[in-house]
Design an enzyme around this catalytic site. Sequence first.
Site, mmCIF file in Angstrom:
data_model
loop_
_atom_site.group_PDB
_atom_site.id
_atom_site.type_symbol
_atom_site.label_atom_id
_atom_site.label_comp_id
_atom_site.label_asym_id
_atom_site.label_seq_id
_atom_site.Cartn_x
_atom_site.Cartn_y
_atom_site.Cartn_z
ATOM 1 N N LEU A 171 5.880 -59.412 60.375
ATOM 2 C CA LEU A 171 6.351 -60.799 60.270
ATOM 3 C C LEU A 171 5.308 -61.579 59.486
ATOM 4 O O LEU A 171 4.112 -61.438 59.740
ATOM 5 C CB LEU A 171 6.516 -61.436 61.656
ATOM 6 C CG LEU A 171 7.842 -61.255 62.393
ATOM 7 C CD1 LEU A 171 7.744 -61.881 63.778
ATOM 8 C CD2 LEU A 171 9.000 -61.871 61.630
ATOM 9 N N ASP A 172 5.755 -62.403 58.532
ATOM 10 C CA ASP A 172 4.821 -63.233 57.772
ATOM 11 C C ASP A 172 4.055 -64.167 58.706
ATOM 12 O O ASP A 172 4.565 -64.552 59.767
ATOM 13 C CB ASP A 172 5.578 -64.080 56.747
ATOM 14 C CG ASP A 172 6.106 -63.257 55.580
ATOM 15 O OD1 ASP A 172 5.535 -62.184 55.313
ATOM 16 O OD2 ASP A 172 7.087 -63.689 54.955
ATOM 17 N N PRO A 173 2.845 -64.581 58.314
ATOM 18 C CA PRO A 173 2.068 -65.512 59.148
ATOM 19 C C PRO A 173 2.815 -66.801 59.497
ATOM 20 O O PRO A 173 2.656 -67.329 60.602
ATOM 21 C CB PRO A 173 0.837 -65.812 58.274
ATOM 22 C CG PRO A 173 0.666 -64.583 57.451
ATOM 23 C CD PRO A 173 2.069 -64.117 57.149
#
Length: 233
Positions: free
Chosen positions: A52-54
């Site tokens: 998951l992206d930050p």
Amino acid sequence: MNYSKDSFINGKFLLINKPIGWTSFQVVNKIRWLIKSSFKIKKIKVGHAGTLDPLAEGLLIVCTGKLTKKIIEFQNAEKEYVGTFYIGATTPSFDLETPISSKCSIKNINRKKLNLASKKFLGTLHQTPPVFSAIKVNGKKLYDYARKGEPVELKKREINISEFKITKVNLPFVDFKIKCSKGTYIRSIANDFGEELKVGAYLHKLIRTSIGDFILDNAMTTEDFEKIIQKQL
């Protein structure tokens, strides 16, 4: 539920609610550190099943010990996301990581046009990943090329979208729900959706709500996990 030293070594999977601002790698590191320090284990395998992206939040499956061998099974499962597009502007990263680079009037955009555009994304597609991503090209991550302004050839990837619904419209914000295959970049869908509408769009918010049969409602935070571990000691 058994959270003993042996259970982690033999293999457990944990449903973690990743917060905004954390990388998936940081979550794994936190879980690994808690297990090692609490049970005095020198070495244990810990990994996650799908980055998951930050700036995204939501469900992250973390596997320990012998169960890390099954990570690929979880990675291949269909994912569900809910979130918000910002319509009428674009950013180089396709989300909030980079500043807005262009703007366009959205006076002609309405619910009907949004629904029609979403239907064009159903089924098998060939998607270009964002240049601001961790995909490696010639041993170097794409975002390293992007941050240095270096050109790089991006190869399209085959993905599948089984559901794409517009759930709320409050322009310029548009809420959505998407069910998709492994390897799908919702940021790229945001950008492509904006191109389809001819006004641009970027991803404003993203939450992963399920991976296969596992749902976010059953996930815990890293703080929850730490409290559970302490109770077991």
